[in-house]
Design an enzyme around this catalytic site. Structure first.
Site, PDB file in Angstrom:
ATOM      1  N   GLY A  46     -63.788   0.067  78.582  1.00  0.00           N
ATOM      2  CA  GLY A  46     -62.486  -0.392  79.030  1.00  0.00           C
ATOM      3  C   GLY A  46     -61.461  -0.252  77.925  1.00  0.00           C
ATOM      4  O   GLY A  46     -61.821  -0.180  76.741  1.00  0.00           O
ATOM      5  N   GLN A  51     -54.020  -1.896  73.178  1.00  0.00           N
ATOM      6  CA  GLN A  51     -54.867  -1.377  72.100  1.00  0.00           C
ATOM      7  C   GLN A  51     -54.355  -0.062  71.517  1.00  0.00           C
ATOM      8  O   GLN A  51     -54.770   0.329  70.429  1.00  0.00           O
ATOM      9  CB  GLN A  51     -56.315  -1.201  72.603  1.00  0.00           C
ATOM     10  CG  GLN A  51     -57.005  -2.537  72.871  1.00  0.00           C
ATOM     11  CD  GLN A  51     -58.390  -2.329  73.450  1.00  0.00           C
ATOM     12  OE1 GLN A  51     -58.541  -2.135  74.654  1.00  0.00           O
ATOM     13  NE2 GLN A  51     -59.408  -2.345  72.603  1.00  0.00           N
ATOM     14  N   CYS A  91     -65.663  -4.648  71.142  1.00  0.00           N
ATOM     15  CA  CYS A  91     -64.268  -4.269  71.367  1.00  0.00           C
ATOM     16  C   CYS A  91     -63.940  -3.062  70.503  1.00  0.00           C
ATOM     17  O   CYS A  91     -64.272  -3.046  69.317  1.00  0.00           O
ATOM     18  CB  CYS A  91     -63.361  -5.450  71.000  1.00  0.00           C
ATOM     19  SG  CYS A  91     -61.613  -5.101  71.279  1.00  0.00           S
ATOM     20  N   LEU A  92     -63.294  -2.059  71.096  1.00  0.00           N
ATOM     21  CA  LEU A  92     -62.916  -0.867  70.337  1.00  0.00           C
ATOM     22  C   LEU A  92     -61.948  -1.209  69.208  1.00  0.00           C
ATOM     23  O   LEU A  92     -61.804  -0.450  68.264  1.00  0.00           O
ATOM     24  CB  LEU A  92     -62.290   0.180  71.269  1.00  0.00           C
ATOM     25  CG  LEU A  92     -63.242   0.787  72.311  1.00  0.00           C
ATOM     26  CD1 LEU A  92     -62.462   1.634  73.311  1.00  0.00           C
ATOM     27  CD2 LEU A  92     -64.336   1.601  71.648  1.00  0.00           C
ATOM     28  N   HIS A 133     -61.890  -9.234  79.798  1.00  0.00           N
ATOM     29  CA  HIS A 133     -61.661  -8.871  78.398  1.00  0.00           C
ATOM     30  C   HIS A 133     -60.350  -8.067  78.271  1.00  0.00           C
ATOM     31  O   HIS A 133     -59.531  -8.336  77.391  1.00  0.00           O
ATOM     32  CB  HIS A 133     -62.871  -8.053  77.920  1.00  0.00           C
ATOM     33  CG  HIS A 133     -62.802  -7.514  76.530  1.00  0.00           C
ATOM     34  ND1 HIS A 133     -63.729  -7.829  75.553  1.00  0.00           N
ATOM     35  CD2 HIS A 133     -61.948  -6.629  75.948  1.00  0.00           C
ATOM     36  CE1 HIS A 133     -63.416  -7.182  74.440  1.00  0.00           C
ATOM     37  NE2 HIS A 133     -62.350  -6.430  74.650  1.00  0.00           N
ATOM     38  N   GLU A 134     -60.155  -7.098  79.189  1.00  0.00           N
ATOM     39  CA  GLU A 134     -58.946  -6.258  79.115  1.00  0.00           C
ATOM     40  C   GLU A 134     -57.688  -7.061  79.453  1.00  0.00           C
ATOM     41  O   GLU A 134     -56.645  -6.877  78.823  1.00  0.00           O
ATOM     42  CB  GLU A 134     -59.052  -5.047  80.054  1.00  0.00           C
ATOM     43  CG  GLU A 134     -60.252  -4.137  79.843  1.00  0.00           C
ATOM     44  CD  GLU A 134     -60.501  -3.758  78.404  1.00  0.00           C
ATOM     45  OE1 GLU A 134     -59.538  -3.741  77.607  1.00  0.00           O
ATOM     46  OE2 GLU A 134     -61.655  -3.502  78.050  1.00  0.00           O
ATOM     47  N   HIS A 137     -56.492  -8.832  76.513  1.00  0.00           N
ATOM     48  CA  HIS A 137     -55.734  -7.975  75.587  1.00  0.00           C
ATOM     49  C   HIS A 137     -54.252  -7.959  75.946  1.00  0.00           C
ATOM     50  O   HIS A 137     -53.387  -7.983  75.073  1.00  0.00           O
ATOM     51  CB  HIS A 137     -56.250  -6.529  75.630  1.00  0.00           C
ATOM     52  CG  HIS A 137     -57.403  -6.253  74.709  1.00  0.00           C
ATOM     53  ND1 HIS A 137     -57.323  -6.435  73.342  1.00  0.00           N
ATOM     54  CD2 HIS A 137     -58.646  -5.763  74.950  1.00  0.00           C
ATOM     55  CE1 HIS A 137     -58.482  -6.080  72.786  1.00  0.00           C
ATOM     56  NE2 HIS A 137     -59.309  -5.675  73.738  1.00  0.00           N
TER      57      HIS A 137
END
Ligand code: ZN
Length: 172
Positions: A46, A51, A91-92, A133-134, A137
């Protein structure tokens, strides 16, 4: 470098609250293609626009191993949720940190798809975890914010085996 465009913790821009998309036009569709490419290139499940330092309310997700089950949500809102589940998350934007985070087990989201059409999506499991999670963000919230200080401390050096077990849940 893969993921070179992805903001890395503790970059303060990750704390920006994203603005709603007013119109799903060519620029937004182009941004979605770019986000999708970056997510796949980085091996993530995702990605939120936040991000890549674009503060618009857009998320993309694909939890499939075949990488052909893309979900695009613009201006997503959780309209219903229930249950409780704690899955391993990464997480990226926070490399090499994995932790179990307790979230709703299922969610129903409303938003627009990549063509600007209204969409209602109900999901559970990894996709529900990923989309929560997204959405965090988009509000400047990171998954580690859900941990208490003692849990955060315990994150430091993980055994290789444990890291691998959690890694399977995927970065988002
Ligand atoms: Zn993330």
């Amino acid at each position: 470098m893969i993921g070179g465009r992805i903001l890395q913790y503790p970059d303060p821009r990750l704390r920006t609250v994203a603005e709603p998309v007013v119109e799903v036009n060519a620029a937004i569709r182009s941004l979605i293609r770019e986000m999708t490419g970056i997510m796949y290139a980085a091996g993530g499940i995702g990605l939120a626009a936040t991000q890549i330092d674009v503060h618009k309310r857009i998320v993309v997700a694909d939890i499939s191993t075949t990488r052909d089950q893309l979900h695009v949500l613009i201006n997503p809102v959780i309209v219903d949720h229930g249950g409780s589940a704690a899955l391993g998350e990464g997480c990226l934007s926070i490399p090499d940190v994995y932790a179990r985070i307790r979230r709703a087990a299922w969610v129903t989201l409303r938003g627009l798809d990549g063509h600007g059409r209204r969409r209602l999506l109900s999901c559970d499991g990894v996709l529900a975890m990923c989309l929560q999670h997204e959405l965090d963000h988009l509000n400047g919230i990171l998954f580690i914010d859900h941990l208490d200080p003692k849990q955060l401390e315990g994150l430091a050096p993980k055994s290789r085996r444990q890291t691998h077990a959690l890694r399977r849940a995927g970065d988002n």
